[in-house]
Scaffold this motif. Structure first.
Motif, PDB file in Angstrom:
ATOM      1  N   ASP A  44     -28.734  -4.981  13.395  1.00  0.00           N
ATOM      2  CA  ASP A  44     -29.823  -4.850  14.437  1.00  0.00           C
ATOM      3  C   ASP A  44     -29.335  -4.143  15.810  1.00  0.00           C
ATOM      4  OD1 ASP A  44     -31.498  -6.015  12.489  1.00  0.00           O
ATOM      5  OD2 ASP A  44     -31.541  -7.924  13.502  1.00  0.00           O
ATOM      6  N   LEU A  45     -28.235  -4.263  15.894  1.00  0.00           N
ATOM      7  CA  LEU A  45     -27.679  -3.884  17.272  1.00  0.00           C
ATOM      8  C   LEU A  45     -27.189  -2.645  17.038  1.00  0.00           C
ATOM      9  CD1 LEU A  45     -25.952  -7.155  18.609  1.00  0.00           C
ATOM     10  CD2 LEU A  45     -28.067  -5.968  19.669  1.00  0.00           C
ATOM     11  N   GLY A  46     -26.971  -2.146  15.821  1.00  0.00           N
ATOM     12  CA  GLY A  46     -26.452  -0.644  15.410  1.00  0.00           C
ATOM     13  C   GLY A  46     -24.867  -0.876  15.329  1.00  0.00           C
ATOM     14  N   LEU A  47     -24.365  -2.111  15.166  1.00  0.00           N
ATOM     15  CA  LEU A  47     -23.086  -2.494  14.918  1.00  0.00           C
ATOM     16  C   LEU A  47     -22.543  -2.389  13.407  1.00  0.00           C
ATOM     17  CD1 LEU A  47     -22.286  -5.032  17.567  1.00  0.00           C
ATOM     18  CD2 LEU A  47     -21.872  -2.837  17.955  1.00  0.00           C
ATOM     19  N   GLU A  48     -21.289  -2.318  13.017  1.00  0.00           N
ATOM     20  CA  GLU A  48     -20.679  -2.645  11.698  1.00  0.00           C
ATOM     21  C   GLU A  48     -20.052  -3.800  11.553  1.00  0.00           C
ATOM     22  OE1 GLU A  48     -20.129   1.965  10.404  1.00  0.00           O
ATOM     23  OE2 GLU A  48     -18.737   1.107  11.818  1.00  0.00           O
ATOM     24  N   VAL A  49     -20.055  -4.318  10.233  1.00  0.00           N
ATOM     25  CA  VAL A  49     -19.169  -5.252   9.849  1.00  0.00           C
ATOM     26  C   VAL A  49     -18.197  -5.184   8.724  1.00  0.00           C
ATOM     27  CG1 VAL A  49     -19.536  -7.756   8.938  1.00  0.00           C
ATOM     28  CG2 VAL A  49     -21.240  -6.733  10.343  1.00  0.00           C
ATOM     29  N   ASN A  50     -17.142  -5.651   9.042  1.00  0.00           N
ATOM     30  CA  ASN A  50     -15.829  -5.772   8.012  1.00  0.00           C
ATOM     31  C   ASN A  50     -15.533  -7.068   7.965  1.00  0.00           C
ATOM     32  OD1 ASN A  50     -13.773  -4.681   6.125  1.00  0.00           O
ATOM     33  ND2 ASN A  50     -12.429  -5.437   7.886  1.00  0.00           N
ATOM     34  N   VAL A  51     -15.288  -7.525   6.882  1.00  0.00           N
ATOM     35  CA  VAL A  51     -14.753  -9.016   6.236  1.00  0.00           C
ATOM     36  C   VAL A  51     -13.552  -8.805   5.842  1.00  0.00           C
ATOM     37  CG1 VAL A  51     -15.570 -11.218   5.414  1.00  0.00           C
ATOM     38  CG2 VAL A  51     -17.002  -9.598   5.952  1.00  0.00           C
ATOM     39  N   TRP A  52     -12.482  -9.704   6.207  1.00  0.00           N
ATOM     40  CA  TRP A  52     -11.091  -9.730   5.716  1.00  0.00           C
ATOM     41  C   TRP A  52     -10.650 -11.443   5.459  1.00  0.00           C
ATOM     42  CZ3 TRP A  52      -7.838 -12.761   8.531  1.00  0.00           C
ATOM     43  CH2 TRP A  52      -8.174 -13.162  10.089  1.00  0.00           C
ATOM     44  N   THR A  53      -9.602 -11.502   4.730  1.00  0.00           N
ATOM     45  CA  THR A  53      -8.979 -10.623   3.624  1.00  0.00           C
ATOM     46  C   THR A  53      -9.599 -11.326   2.447  1.00  0.00           C
ATOM     47  OG1 THR A  53      -7.042 -10.385   5.122  1.00  0.00           O
ATOM     48  CG2 THR A  53      -6.887  -9.984   2.541  1.00  0.00           C
ATOM     49  N   VAL A  54     -10.497 -10.417   1.619  1.00  0.00           N
ATOM     50  CA  VAL A  54     -11.324 -11.222   0.598  1.00  0.00           C
ATOM     51  C   VAL A  54     -10.567 -10.605  -0.753  1.00  0.00           C
ATOM     52  CG1 VAL A  54     -13.473 -10.939  -0.380  1.00  0.00           C
ATOM     53  CG2 VAL A  54     -13.310 -10.345   2.261  1.00  0.00           C
ATOM     54  N   ASN A  55     -10.172 -11.757  -1.431  1.00  0.00           N
ATOM     55  CA  ASN A  55      -9.389 -11.319  -2.500  1.00  0.00           C
ATOM     56  C   ASN A  55      -9.867 -12.186  -3.902  1.00  0.00           C
ATOM     57  OD1 ASN A  55      -7.202  -9.913  -1.160  1.00  0.00           O
ATOM     58  ND2 ASN A  55      -6.672 -11.992  -0.436  1.00  0.00           N
ATOM     59  N   ALA A  56     -10.797 -13.076  -3.839  1.00  0.00           N
ATOM     60  CA  ALA A  56     -11.269 -13.686  -4.881  1.00  0.00           C
ATOM     61  C   ALA A  56     -12.598 -13.032  -5.104  1.00  0.00           C
ATOM     62  CB  ALA A  56     -11.575 -15.175  -4.553  1.00  0.00           C
ATOM     63  N   PRO A  57     -12.799 -12.870  -6.445  1.00  0.00           N
ATOM     64  CA  PRO A  57     -14.188 -12.020  -7.096  1.00  0.00           C
ATOM     65  C   PRO A  57     -15.340 -12.998  -6.475  1.00  0.00           C
ATOM     66  CG  PRO A  57     -12.863 -12.363  -9.010  1.00  0.00           C
ATOM     67  CD  PRO A  57     -11.992 -13.067  -7.728  1.00  0.00           C
ATOM     68  N   GLU A  58     -15.345 -14.143  -6.284  1.00  0.00           N
ATOM     69  CA  GLU A  58     -16.487 -14.605  -5.851  1.00  0.00           C
ATOM     70  C   GLU A  58     -16.816 -14.378  -4.285  1.00  0.00           C
ATOM     71  OE1 GLU A  58     -13.675 -18.022  -6.347  1.00  0.00           O
ATOM     72  OE2 GLU A  58     -14.051 -16.216  -7.463  1.00  0.00           O
TER      73      GLU A  58
END
Length: 274
Positions: free
Chosen positions: A213-227
């Motif tokens: 909504d604010l025009g920002l981006e989102v990254n998530v770390w460190t994602v390894n499990a399929p679920e």
């Protein structure tokens, strides 16, 4: 009238593309969990490029004599980079037999991989003064190799976050890692977005929509499990940093792309509250 109609059509198309976009894959410390590779090695950079990763993430420390090294931990083989002359650090080997790379060597190799972005993490140094000096050297070196337009920055350091925004070219994407700033605070600081741990984002999933909504981006770390990968995809994050880029690429390819009407979603939430 034709011009107005064309502009309106382009806006609708851009919105549709954004809504349909799948997360982009960032190789955490390069693609290192594969034969012949090692974390933050030149091999891991090349292997991330070879499998078509959107970006390869790496970590930077500065020695007391001002040489920048690519390494995750503060030490390599118990040699603390911040406290050790560069010539001594350069004697150390990675697990795949490579000598620990300098940032200069790493960026030189990256110039031969024009289709992949770089995600440079400034490590938290032992003083603000050292971080300011490190940022200056990093920005200058990235500019030297003509990589400024495809390098993003991340850091856990509040001082480092502000310093990168200050020193990097205008418009450079800078993300904060620590998880203790709200989307509004990131926007106020002129960051590009949040780059928070999976644990933090599961605690605050509402920040994903708030960022967008604010025009920002989102990254998530460190994602390894399929679920966990699947959860991030379904939440509509922009980037996922992983130690398993091949598995994530496969899962994204197998996941149907769903267009989400964000305005309708908001109206539904309001109706439920009523």
């Amino acid at each position: 009238m034709k011009i107005k109609f064309l502009l309106a059509s382009l806006t609708v198309m851009a919105t549709s593309v954004a809504a349909l976009a799948q997360p982009k894959v960032i190789a955490h410390r390069g693609f290192w969990d594969t034969p012949g590779s090692a974390q933050n090695s030149l091999a891991s950079l090349g292997k991330a490029d070879s499998i078509g990763c959107y970006a390869s993430e790496f970590d930077v420390w500065m020695s007391p004599d001002g040489v920048l090294f690519v390494n995750h931990d503060a030490d390599i083989n118990k040699v603390v980079i911040e406290n050790t002359p560069s010539q001594t650090v350069l004697m150390e080997k990675l697990s795949n037999g490579e000598t620990i790379p300098t940032l200069d060597q790493y960026l030189q190799a990256a110039t031969k991989m024009p289709n992949m972005r770089l995600v440079c993490e400034l490590k938290t140094h032992d003083s603000r003064k050292r971080e300011v000096a490190a940022v200056k050297k990093i920005v200058e070196l990235i500019d030297k190799y003509g990589l400024a337009d495809r390098t993003d920055y991340i850091t856990f350091s509040r001082d480092g976050f502000r310093e990168i925004i200050k020193q990097a070219p205008k418009g450079t994407a800078v993300y904060y890692l620590s998880g203790d700033y709200t989307p509004e605070q990131i926007k106020h600081a002129k960051g590009r977005g949040i780059d928070y741990s999976l644990k933090t984002m599961r605690k605050h999933p509402e920040w994903i929509q708030k960022c967008h909504d604010l025009g920002l981006e989102v990254n998530v770390w460190t994602v390894n499990a399929p679920e966990d990968m699947q959860w991030c995809i379904e939440q509509g994050v922009d980037y996922i940093t992983t130690n398993d880029p091949v598995g994530l690429q496969k899962l994204i390819a197998e996941t149907p792309v769903k267009a989400v009407d964000k305005k309708a979603t908001k109206k539904d939430k309001k109706s439920k509250k009523k």
